[in-house]
Design an enzyme around this catalytic site. Structure first.
Site, short mmCIF file in Angstrom:
data_model
loop_
_atom_site.label_atom_id
_atom_site.label_comp_id
_atom_site.label_asym_id
_atom_site.label_seq_id
_atom_site.Cartn_x
_atom_site.Cartn_y
_atom_site.Cartn_z
N HIS A 45 0.83 -1.22 0.00
CA HIS A 45 0.00 0.00 0.00
C HIS A 45 0.85 1.26 0.00
O HIS A 45 0.31 2.36 -0.02
CB HIS A 45 -0.93 0.02 1.22
CG HIS A 45 -1.94 -1.08 1.22
ND1 HIS A 45 -2.75 -1.33 0.14
CD2 HIS A 45 -2.25 -2.02 2.16
CE1 HIS A 45 -3.53 -2.38 0.41
NE2 HIS A 45 -3.24 -2.81 1.63
N ASP A 60 -2.85 -10.48 -2.47
CA ASP A 60 -3.39 -10.01 -1.18
C ASP A 60 -4.87 -9.67 -1.37
O ASP A 60 -5.29 -9.28 -2.46
CB ASP A 60 -2.59 -8.76 -0.76
CG ASP A 60 -2.89 -8.30 0.66
OD1 ASP A 60 -2.04 -8.56 1.53
OD2 ASP A 60 -3.95 -7.68 0.88
N HIS A 71 -6.37 -7.21 -0.41
CA HIS A 71 -6.49 -5.78 -0.72
C HIS A 71 -5.77 -5.46 -2.01
O HIS A 71 -4.69 -6.00 -2.28
CB HIS A 71 -5.87 -4.93 0.40
CG HIS A 71 -6.48 -5.19 1.74
ND1 HIS A 71 -5.88 -6.01 2.67
CD2 HIS A 71 -7.62 -4.72 2.29
CE1 HIS A 71 -6.65 -6.04 3.77
NE2 HIS A 71 -7.70 -5.27 3.56
N ASP A 73 -4.34 -12.79 3.43
CA ASP A 73 -5.58 -12.32 4.05
C ASP A 73 -6.82 -12.59 3.21
O ASP A 73 -7.93 -12.18 3.58
CB ASP A 73 -5.48 -10.84 4.46
CG ASP A 73 -4.81 -9.97 3.42
OD1 ASP A 73 -4.57 -10.45 2.30
OD2 ASP A 73 -4.52 -8.80 3.73
ZN ZN Z 1 -4.05 -7.09 2.78
#
Ligand code: ZN
Length: 341
Positions: free
Chosen positions: A158, A193, A195, A282
């Site tokens: 990120h 991931d 995200h 995740d």
């Molecule tokens: Zn993540």
């Protein structure tokens, strides 16, 4: 497969962040690495200590202003008369017609995207150790290993060129990719991931030499909300070198593995000679975030599907939070990868 690990991540031990208006204990804790390390032991992987590559690999990805800020942030912060135990910004300037600030509170707002990246006394040291872990794994692959795993903590995907966010400070996957570029003309990054890998996308968005592909929970209802859509395809020279595959909330093994098939086609046509797998765990059905429903057997299939792309591969740990099955999911992914080679 060799696995790179350093204890130095422990110096970064954030205590809280703000989520939905509430102060919560952060989920990005040192214990994550302990559980992942157990997964490596269970998989009988050979542990390798990282080398010290200095600032060079970080500086190929991150801006001088940002690296200076991160390195000196804690010292400047503790000169405030009423500083708190961790650095979290109280404003995030939108940068419209803005000027780079000189005050530490200004810089903190400028260089952080959200309230999920608190900076403490040991954050810089821990984040530097994490980039060294990633670069060491990349170097192992450049030196002839078929694949290597980097137990990076804090995670990185990120973080942008000059901005932290979502538990991430320096973009380990991007740094590994840039290091691979010293030898490889074209490199692909596949981010699995849960995200979207928004920082990685941002870093390479206008580049034609690094393909970025991300498979993640639909940003219409999931962090990072404003990036990760299928229509984001890159810009300028990088147009066509970014692929986002958002998945409906609740997608399980079959849907995820199908998405890797789509990613593999794009990666094949890009014709890279090395791959970075940004491995978040995740997407697990047992992850506290619980957006997708990948099983431990599903992670084995994901590892195998990535291995079948046939590229020298650097596997960089991204997210994956505290659950009893975190270590087992890592073991399973790496076993799946090895079984398909
Ligand atoms: Zn993540």
């Amino acid at each position: 497969m060799k696995a790179v690990y350093s204890d130095k991540h422990r110096s970064h031990d954030p205590q809280f962040f703000l989520v939905r208006g509430q102060v919560r204990r952060t989920t990005e804790q040192p214990e994550r690495a302990d559980r992942l390390l157990k997964g490596l032991h269970d998989g009988r992987h050979t542990l390798v200590e990282p080398g010290d590559f200095g600032q060079g690999p970080r500086a190929r990805v991150h801006s001088p202003d940002y690296l200076r800020f991160l390195e000196g942030a804690w010292e400047e912060w503790t000169q405030l008369p009423d500083y708190g135990p961790e650095m979290i910004a109280n404003f995030h300037p939108n940068r419209v017609a803005g000027s780079y600030p000189s005050h530490i509170i200004g810089k903190l707002g400028w260089h952080t995207a959200d309230t999920a990246c608190p900076i403490g006394v040991g954050t810089w040291a821990g984040a530097c150790a994490s980039t060294d872990v990633a670069v060491t794994a990349a170097q192992l692959v450049m030196d002839g290993e078929d694949a290597a795993y980097a137990l990076c903590r804090p995670p990185g995907h990120h973080s942008y060129r000059d901005m932290a966010g979502g538990f991430c400070f320096m973009n380990n996957s991007a740094i590994a990719a840039e290091h691979l570029r010293l030898k490889h003309e074209r490199v692909a990054i596949l981010d699995v991931d849960v995200h979207h890998g928004n920082g990685t996308q941002g870093i390479f968005y206008a580049r034609s030499d690094v393909l970025t592909v991300s498979i993640h929970a639909d940003p219409q209802s999931y962090y990072p909300f404003v990036w990760g859509y299928a229509h984001e395809r890159g810009e300028g020279n990088g147009l066509g070198a970014n692929l986002n595959i958002p998945l409906p909330i609740g997608t399980g093994d079959d849907g995820f593995v199908d998405a890797i098939g789509v990613a593999a086609k794009t990666i094949r046509s890009f014709a890279p000679t090395a791959l970075v797998l940004a491995l978040g765990l995740d997407a697990s059905e047992h992850d506290p975030l619980a957006a997708l429903k990948v099983t431990t057997a599903g992670f084995h299939r994901i590892g195998a599907a990535v291995a079948r792309m046939g590229l020298p591969t650097v596997i960089v740990q991204e997210g994956g939070y505290l659950s009893d099955i975190l270590g087992a999911n890592l073991t399973s992914t790496l076993k799946g990868f090895e079984a398909a080679r």
